[in-house]
Every structure is written in C-alpha cells, then in structure tokens.
Design an enzyme around this catalytic site. Structure first.
Site, PDB file in Angstrom:
ATOM      1  N   ARG A  49      63.845  38.034  70.876  1.00 45.77           N
ATOM      2  CA  ARG A  49      64.408  38.058  69.528  1.00 45.77           C
ATOM      3  C   ARG A  49      65.537  37.031  69.389  1.00 45.77           C
ATOM      4  O   ARG A  49      65.636  36.324  68.397  1.00 45.77           O
ATOM      5  CB  ARG A  49      64.956  39.457  69.237  1.00 45.77           C
ATOM      6  CG  ARG A  49      64.569  39.868  67.866  1.00 45.77           C
ATOM      7  CD  ARG A  49      64.936  41.246  67.516  1.00 45.77           C
ATOM      8  NE  ARG A  49      63.987  41.647  66.466  1.00 45.77           N
ATOM      9  CZ  ARG A  49      64.111  42.741  65.759  1.00 45.77           C
ATOM     10  NH1 ARG A  49      65.068  43.582  66.013  1.00 45.77           N
ATOM     11  NH2 ARG A  49      63.237  43.019  64.810  1.00 45.77           N
ATOM     12  N   GLU A 168      75.194  49.266  55.195  1.00 45.87           N
ATOM     13  CA  GLU A 168      74.530  48.138  54.555  1.00 45.87           C
ATOM     14  C   GLU A 168      73.695  48.619  53.390  1.00 45.87           C
ATOM     15  O   GLU A 168      72.965  49.587  53.523  1.00 45.87           O
ATOM     16  CB  GLU A 168      73.631  47.462  55.599  1.00 45.87           C
ATOM     17  CG  GLU A 168      73.180  46.115  55.188  1.00 45.87           C
ATOM     18  CD  GLU A 168      74.353  45.321  54.652  1.00 45.87           C
ATOM     19  OE1 GLU A 168      74.355  45.075  53.440  1.00 45.87           O
ATOM     20  OE2 GLU A 168      75.279  44.979  55.418  1.00 45.87           O
ATOM     21  N   LEU A 170      71.755  46.282  51.686  1.00 47.57           N
ATOM     22  CA  LEU A 170      70.797  45.230  51.367  1.00 47.57           C
ATOM     23  C   LEU A 170      69.384  45.793  51.403  1.00 47.57           C
ATOM     24  O   LEU A 170      69.086  46.690  52.184  1.00 47.57           O
ATOM     25  CB  LEU A 170      70.928  44.054  52.337  1.00 47.57           C
ATOM     26  CG  LEU A 170      70.613  44.254  53.808  1.00 47.57           C
ATOM     27  CD1 LEU A 170      69.134  44.158  54.099  1.00 47.57           C
ATOM     28  CD2 LEU A 170      71.342  43.206  54.620  1.00 47.57           C
ATOM     29  N   GLU A 172      65.329  44.773  51.932  1.00 44.96           N
ATOM     30  CA  GLU A 172      64.558  43.688  52.516  1.00 44.96           C
ATOM     31  C   GLU A 172      63.815  42.946  51.418  1.00 44.96           C
ATOM     32  O   GLU A 172      63.403  43.539  50.428  1.00 44.96           O
ATOM     33  CB  GLU A 172      63.611  44.247  53.574  1.00 44.96           C
ATOM     34  CG  GLU A 172      64.385  44.681  54.801  1.00 44.96           C
ATOM     35  CD  GLU A 172      63.532  45.414  55.821  1.00 44.96           C
ATOM     36  OE1 GLU A 172      62.352  45.100  55.944  1.00 44.96           O
ATOM     37  OE2 GLU A 172      64.082  46.300  56.480  1.00 44.96           O
ATOM     38  N   LEU A 234      67.741  56.983  45.527  1.00 47.27           N
ATOM     39  CA  LEU A 234      66.748  55.962  45.162  1.00 47.27           C
ATOM     40  C   LEU A 234      65.331  56.470  45.438  1.00 47.27           C
ATOM     41  O   LEU A 234      64.436  56.348  44.601  1.00 47.27           O
ATOM     42  CB  LEU A 234      67.008  54.677  45.951  1.00 47.27           C
ATOM     43  CG  LEU A 234      68.275  53.915  45.571  1.00 47.27           C
ATOM     44  CD1 LEU A 234      68.544  52.785  46.559  1.00 47.27           C
ATOM     45  CD2 LEU A 234      68.149  53.349  44.158  1.00 47.27           C
ATOM     46  N   CYS A 283      64.230  52.806  56.015  1.00 43.06           N
ATOM     47  CA  CYS A 283      65.393  53.627  55.681  1.00 43.06           C
ATOM     48  C   CYS A 283      65.109  54.905  54.914  1.00 43.06           C
ATOM     49  O   CYS A 283      65.638  55.955  55.267  1.00 43.06           O
ATOM     50  CB  CYS A 283      66.388  52.792  54.883  1.00 43.06           C
ATOM     51  SG  CYS A 283      67.232  51.602  55.923  1.00 43.06           S
TER      52      CYS A 283
HETATM   53  C1  UDX Z   1      68.708  49.185  62.151  1.00 40.42           C
HETATM   54  C2  UDX Z   1      68.613  50.648  61.773  1.00 40.42           C
HETATM   55  O1  UDX Z   1      67.264  51.038  61.801  1.00 40.42           O
HETATM   56  C3  UDX Z   1      69.201  50.905  60.420  1.00 40.42           C
HETATM   57  O2  UDX Z   1      69.293  52.292  60.204  1.00 40.42           O
HETATM   58  C4  UDX Z   1      70.582  50.369  60.345  1.00 40.42           C
HETATM   59  O3  UDX Z   1      71.085  50.490  59.055  1.00 40.42           O
HETATM   60  C5  UDX Z   1      70.695  48.963  60.877  1.00 40.42           C
HETATM   61  O4  UDX Z   1      70.033  48.802  62.112  1.00 40.42           O
HETATM   62  P1  UDX Z   1      67.259  47.085  61.643  1.00 40.42           P
HETATM   63  O5  UDX Z   1      68.246  46.002  61.779  1.00 40.42           O
HETATM   64  O6  UDX Z   1      66.218  46.922  60.591  1.00 40.42           O
HETATM   65  O7  UDX Z   1      67.943  48.454  61.245  1.00 40.42           O
HETATM   66  O8  UDX Z   1      66.637  47.467  63.070  1.00 40.42           O
HETATM   67  P2  UDX Z   1      65.936  46.545  64.136  1.00 40.42           P
HETATM   68  O9  UDX Z   1      65.310  45.382  63.441  1.00 40.42           O
HETATM   69  O10 UDX Z   1      65.117  47.433  65.004  1.00 40.42           O
HETATM   70  O11 UDX Z   1      67.170  45.950  64.983  1.00 40.42           O
HETATM   71  C6  UDX Z   1      67.913  46.620  65.936  1.00 40.42           C
HETATM   72  C7  UDX Z   1      68.153  45.663  67.117  1.00 40.42           C
HETATM   73  O12 UDX Z   1      69.087  46.252  68.029  1.00 40.42           O
HETATM   74  C8  UDX Z   1      66.913  45.310  67.929  1.00 40.42           C
HETATM   75  O13 UDX Z   1      66.736  43.922  67.942  1.00 40.42           O
HETATM   76  C9  UDX Z   1      67.217  45.853  69.342  1.00 40.42           C
HETATM   77  O14 UDX Z   1      66.687  45.055  70.365  1.00 40.42           O
HETATM   78  C10 UDX Z   1      68.722  45.871  69.348  1.00 40.42           C
HETATM   79  N1  UDX Z   1      69.330  46.809  70.314  1.00 40.42           N
HETATM   80  C11 UDX Z   1      68.988  48.113  70.299  1.00 40.42           C
HETATM   81  C12 UDX Z   1      70.267  46.350  71.221  1.00 40.42           C
HETATM   82  O15 UDX Z   1      70.587  45.157  71.262  1.00 40.42           O
HETATM   83  N2  UDX Z   1      70.868  47.240  72.074  1.00 40.42           N
HETATM   84  C13 UDX Z   1      70.544  48.544  72.101  1.00 40.42           C
HETATM   85  O16 UDX Z   1      71.091  49.312  72.900  1.00 40.42           O
HETATM   86  C14 UDX Z   1      69.562  49.010  71.182  1.00 40.42           C
HETATM   87  C1  UDX Z   2      66.434  50.383  50.916  1.00 40.49           C
HETATM   88  C2  UDX Z   2      67.651  50.410  49.964  1.00 40.49           C
HETATM   89  O1  UDX Z   2      67.287  49.877  48.700  1.00 40.49           O
HETATM   90  C3  UDX Z   2      68.802  49.650  50.568  1.00 40.49           C
HETATM   91  O2  UDX Z   2      69.934  49.738  49.729  1.00 40.49           O
HETATM   92  C4  UDX Z   2      69.114  50.252  51.915  1.00 40.49           C
HETATM   93  O3  UDX Z   2      70.176  49.603  52.537  1.00 40.49           O
HETATM   94  C5  UDX Z   2      67.886  50.233  52.806  1.00 40.49           C
HETATM   95  O4  UDX Z   2      66.815  50.898  52.174  1.00 40.49           O
HETATM   96  P1  UDX Z   2      64.514  48.656  51.525  1.00 40.49           P
HETATM   97  O5  UDX Z   2      63.917  49.760  52.338  1.00 40.49           O
HETATM   98  O6  UDX Z   2      64.639  47.314  52.168  1.00 40.49           O
HETATM   99  O7  UDX Z   2      65.985  49.054  51.035  1.00 40.49           O
HETATM  100  O8  UDX Z   2      63.618  48.435  50.211  1.00 40.49           O
HETATM  101  P2  UDX Z   2      63.578  48.989  48.714  1.00 40.49           P
HETATM  102  O9  UDX Z   2      63.509  47.827  47.797  1.00 40.49           O
HETATM  103  O10 UDX Z   2      64.612  49.983  48.447  1.00 40.49           O
HETATM  104  O11 UDX Z   2      62.124  49.670  48.656  1.00 40.49           O
HETATM  105  C6  UDX Z   2      61.794  50.819  49.437  1.00 40.49           C
HETATM  106  C7  UDX Z   2      60.367  51.257  49.114  1.00 40.49           C
HETATM  107  O12 UDX Z   2      60.292  51.809  47.796  1.00 40.49           O
HETATM  108  C8  UDX Z   2      59.336  50.149  49.154  1.00 40.49           C
HETATM  109  O13 UDX Z   2      58.162  50.602  49.790  1.00 40.49           O
HETATM  110  C9  UDX Z   2      59.088  49.843  47.694  1.00 40.49           C
HETATM  111  O14 UDX Z   2      57.828  49.281  47.463  1.00 40.49           O
HETATM  112  C10 UDX Z   2      59.231  51.222  47.077  1.00 40.49           C
HETATM  113  N1  UDX Z   2      59.595  51.209  45.650  1.00 40.49           N
HETATM  114  C11 UDX Z   2      60.772  50.664  45.239  1.00 40.49           C
HETATM  115  C12 UDX Z   2      58.744  51.799  44.710  1.00 40.49           C
HETATM  116  O15 UDX Z   2      57.681  52.299  45.059  1.00 40.49           O
HETATM  117  N2  UDX Z   2      59.114  51.798  43.401  1.00 40.49           N
HETATM  118  C13 UDX Z   2      60.291  51.255  42.959  1.00 40.49           C
HETATM  119  O16 UDX Z   2      60.564  51.320  41.746  1.00 40.49           O
HETATM  120  C14 UDX Z   2      61.150  50.666  43.908  1.00 40.49           C
END
Ligand code: UDX
Ligand code: UDX
Length: 467
Positions: A49, A168, A170, A172, A234, A283
């Site tokens: 990564r 956070e 944000l 995706e 949401l 999430c």
């Molecule tokens: C994660 C969580 O799922 C989310 O709830 C939170 O808000 C932010 O972190 P995300 O960044 O999407 O979200 O997860 P992921 O893409 O799996 O990244 C986590 C990273 O941490 C991985 O790259 C993993 O290798 C790393 N990691 C995990 C470490 O470096 N050390 C550890 O001990 C465990």
């Molecule tokens: C969400 C939150 O929006 C963000 O604030 C938090 O930090 C992480 O979780 P994310 O999971 O990246 O973000 O995507 P989001 O745009 O919220 O969509 C989540 C799911 O809901 C997706 O599968 C999307 O397609 C669905 N969705 C969203 C609907 O089906 N209808 C809608 O009106 C909006």
C-alpha cells in the site's frame, strides 16, 4: 528533497498518521497540500500500500486526489512503513486504522473490533518518550479514548498525553471536495487546560484553510458519538425512502416525485433521498451496528431495536430486488446470463466494502445464474474475492466494458450509478441481447421511457409497476 533532509528541516508541526487507507491517505494529503509548513508522514504496516502511495498508481481512486498528492509528496508529505520512527518524531499522531465489525465472541456482528486501535495504543506507549497529541480518526465506539488513555498511562512513563477525537465526514468519491471545503470539522477533547490546548493546536492546523466558524469543538464523548449518529441519520433517510419505494410500486406513485415533494420542505431537505438497491460502504452498516451494540450495553434495548431496523430494512431492499429479478424472469434465472453493471458501493470509487452488489450477486449465483460483471474501476480479483469464489469460476465472466457484458444477456442489472451507464448505445445493446430484453435499474439511472421505446422491459426502483 530526500526524506532525511526534510526530517531535519524546521517544520511548525509534525504530524504522523497511522493507516494509509481510504480515510488516512486522502485526509493527510489534503493537510499537507494546504499546510506547507506542516510535515505529514503517513505510515502503514502494509508495504504494498505504501509503495502504491509513492507511485503514479495510487491505491485509492478519488477524483482529484492525484493532483493533491503530487502537489505535496516529497515536499512535506511522505509515505513509509517506518511506523515507530514516525511516531517518535511527531507532535500529533492520527490513528486511522480499520475498525471492522467483530466476527466472533461477545458482540459478534455488531460491536467494533478494536484490536488494531489497541495495538497502536500499546505501540505508542512503548516507543514515545515525550507527551503527544493522539487523534482518533477511525470511527470508534464512544469511550474508546478512555481505553487508549488507560493503555498509555499504564506504560508508567508519566507522560501527559492528550487524546482527541476528530472524526472524518468525507464520503468516498467526493473525498477531495469534502476535505477542501467541509461542512464542518469536529474536534473533541478533554475539558481541562491541557485538553483545551491540544484542541487549539489541532484547530490551528485546520484553520489554515477551513473558516473558524466551521470548526466545532466539543467534549470527547460528544465528538465520538456524533460521528456514529451522523452516519445513522444518513442511513436512516435511505432506508426510509427505500421503504417508501416498495409502497410506490403497487400504488402508482413514483418515488422520485415523492422524494422531490418532501425534499422541497426545507425542514427535510433534498439530500440522501435517492432510492436505491440499498446502501453500502465501509461506514453505514458498521456504525449503526456499533450504535446498536452501545445501546444494548447501556441497557436500552428499545433504542437498539429502533436503529437495528435501519440495517434490516437495507438487507430487505437488496433481497426485494433479487426477488423481483427472479419473478420477472419467469421465476428462474438458472443458466441465464445476467449483465451486472457496477460493482462498487457507489460511483466514482473503487471501493466495494459492503457493496449491495455483493449480496445481490451471491443470491443470484445461488439461483444458478451466470453473471457477466462490469465495473469501470473494480478489478476482477476484488470481485472474485468479494463473491468468495475461485478466480476461474465458470459462472462468472468479468467484462472490460458494458457492451461485452450485455452481449447475449437476458437482462441488464444496474447496481452502481456510474454515469457511463446512462448513455450506452441502447439500440445496439438491445440488438445484442436475448428477447424479451429486461432492464432492472437498481439506481434509477437510465431513461426508462426511452428504453421502453427501443423495446426493453424496464423495472425501476420505486416506479409505478404498470408504467
Ligand atoms: C478506516 C475505518 O474503517 C474507518 O472506520 C475509519 O473512519 C477510518 O479508517 P479506511 O481508511 O477506509 O477506514 O480503512 P482501510 O482502507 O482499511 O485503511 C486502514 C489502514 O490501516 C490499512 O492500510 C492497514 O494496513 C492499516 N493498519 C491497520 C496499520 O497500518 N496498522 C494496524 O495496526 C492496522
Ligand atoms: C459515508 C458518510 O456520508 C460520510 O460522511 C462518512 O464519513 C462515511 O460514510 P460513504 O460511505 O463514503 O460516506 O458514502 P455515501 O455517499 O454516504 O453513500 C453511502 C451509501 O448510500 C452508498 O451505497 C450510496 O449509493 C447510498 N446512497 C446514498 C443511497 O442509496 N441514496 C442516497 O440518497 C445517498
């Protein structure tokens, strides 16, 4: 500039972020881009990564992210696996490791698995010799800061560390925009002079590009809980409109018209009312289940049940879609080729975590369908892994474009709202498909009237059945 020279250069603040994932990577890239005098090092255990973050092929697809990373990488933004050195050197340590739902033991299927958070806290406790500000970026259950503080203070080093919560928000696919101009930044900390000073230090980082009035500060527990509650609210809106979609179909109401009608009520507002085949992503489900578990643990099962139903309704919406496909295709999909358009949990991301496409495809495979899957950003190895099948499974063909998937298909299933699915050459598609040619639009992206005029039969979520 080499990493070493930059280590020695004077920076106003040194930040380290543990976890180079979908959250840690983009968030730190934005901080570095906006604050040239802040040194940001993102570390991860996963060498592949980190190599990807240092290459032209970033591990996370987000519109606009390449430019942000390029503007700062090598200047004040670094990616490495040197976790301990980076932690020692930092003033502020962000923790952005994953916190999956527990799959075993007490709280299985609901509680968050905090083993990575705990491991990180233990590592920090053992390697640092100066007081640090430790920031929870990962979404975690309320009271996790207490766990981190307990582990840190058990080291016996008598260092007065501060733990902050800075969740956070944000989403995706729009991460770069969300980070550039967030609705709000939330920072929670202990309401002591040291806690307030730590909060102020983190505020000063964000204040370099976010207006002060958008930076909210609270106590630790409010901040931790607010993140779960934001996602639960949401997700609840989506489950609510999806529940109504099922009522629209037999009554002749149109869910998009209903959403518009209620969304123009300024108390309700227009966002998150798009009916779909179900919500996905890393999430929503995890955070609601987390909330459910917390309510159970605090002895309020009624509240737990209330929120759990938001997730149950989401599961139901997915199975309702599958049932509709099967029923429409004369009660059997066995041996039929179904073109699955979209596998990511929403458009503009390569992320498939909890994508509705996964359970829908699995259910259709159980019904012996043959699947021709196309997603513009999700690779074949990811799809095979998500479906828990061998890479050469004869029931599945991974296609390089939509037309390939649709050739010889009995039906087109739109599971992700990628823009390119709106304007396919539908006459060409129709001619290449078996007749009757069906479209099951799980995201309401195609122009149903236009497709019907070409000859398709179209099912759209929440649209009158007879239209
Ligand atoms: C994660 C969580 O799922 C989310 O709830 C939170 O808000 C932010 O972190 P995300 O960044 O999407 O979200 O997860 P992921 O893409 O799996 O990244 C986590 C990273 O941490 C991985 O790259 C993993 O290798 C790393 N990691 C995990 C470490 O470096 N050390 C550890 O001990 C465990
Ligand atoms: C969400 C939150 O929006 C963000 O604030 C938090 O930090 C992480 O979780 P994310 O999971 O990246 O973000 O995507 P989001 O745009 O919220 O969509 C989540 C799911 O809901 C997706 O599968 C999307 O397609 C669905 N969705 C969203 C609907 O089906 N209808 C809608 O009106 C909006």
């Amino acid at each position: 500039m080499s990493q070493e020279t930059s280590q020695n250069q004077e920076f106003a603040i040194k930040i380290c972020c543990i976890g180079a994932g979908y959250v840690g990577g983009p968030t730190m890239a934005m901080i570095a881009a906006k604050c040239p005098d802040v040194r940001v090092e993102v570390v991860d255990l996963n060498q592949a990564r980190i190599d990807a973050w240092n290459s032209d092929n970033l591990p996370v697809y987000e519109p606009g992210l390449d430019e942000v990373v390029k503007s700062a990488r090598g200047r004040n933004l670094f990616f490495s696996t040197g976790v301990e050195d980076a932690v020692r050197a930092a003033d502020i340590i962000f923790v952005s490791v994953n916190t999956p739902t527990k799959t075993f033991g007490v709280g299985a299927g609901r509680a968050a698995d905090l083993r990575f958070i705990e491991a990180v806290a233990r590592m920090i406790a053992s390697v640092v010799e100066e007081p640090k500000i430790i920031v929870e970026k990962s979404t975690i259950p309320v009271k996790t800061a207490e766990t981190i503080l307990t582990i840190l203070s058990a080291s016996g080093k008598k260092l007065n560390h501060q733990v902050l919560s800075n969740p956070e928000f944000l989403a995706e696919g729009t991460a770069v925009e969300d980070l550039k101009s967030p609705d709000r930044i939330l920072i929670g900390g202990e309401q002591t002079p040291e806690g307030l000073a730590a909060i102020e230090k983190l505020v000063s980082v964000y204040a370099r590009w976010v207006p002060r009035e958008r930076i909210l500060t609270t106590n630790l527990w409010s901040s931790e809980l607010a993140k779960l509650v934001a996602n639960a609210f949401l997700a609840q809106r989506i489950s609510s409109i999806n529940a109504i979609s099922a009522l629209c179909e037999p009554t002749g109401a149109d869910v998009e018209e209903v959403a518009r009608a209620i969304g123009t009520d300024s108390r309700i507002g227009p966002k998150f009312l798009k009916s779909s085949v179900g919500f996905g992503g890393s999430c929503f489900q995890k955070d609601i289940l987390n909330l459910v578990y917390l309510c159970g643990a605090f002895g309020i099962p009624e509240v737990a049940d209330y929120w759990e139903h938001v997730v149950r309704l989401n599961d139901w919406q997915k199975s309702r879609y599958v049932a509709r496909v099967i029923k429409t295709l004369f009660n059997t999909v066995s041996g039929k080729r179904l073109a699955v358009l979209g596998f990511a949990f929403k458009k503009d991301t390569n992320d498939t975590r909890e994508s509705p496409a996964i359970s829908i495809c699995k259910a259709l495979l159980d019904e012996q369908a043959r699947l021709a899957i196309y997603d513009p950003k999700v690779g074949s190895s990811q799809i095979f892994a998500d479906l828990e099948v061998e890479a050469n499974d004869p029931r599945i063909e991974i296609c390089s474009d939509a037309n390939q998937a649709l050739k010889g298909a009995h039906a087109m299933l739109v599971l992700t709202e990628w823009d390119e699915f709106r304007d396919l050459d539908f006459v060409k598609v129709y001619n290449a498909m078996h007749k009757p040619a069906w479209v099951f639009d799980g995201r309401n992206v195609v122009d149903a009237a236009k497709l019907r005029s070409v000859g398709f039969y179209v099912y759209s979520i929440g649209k009158p059945e007879y239209s």
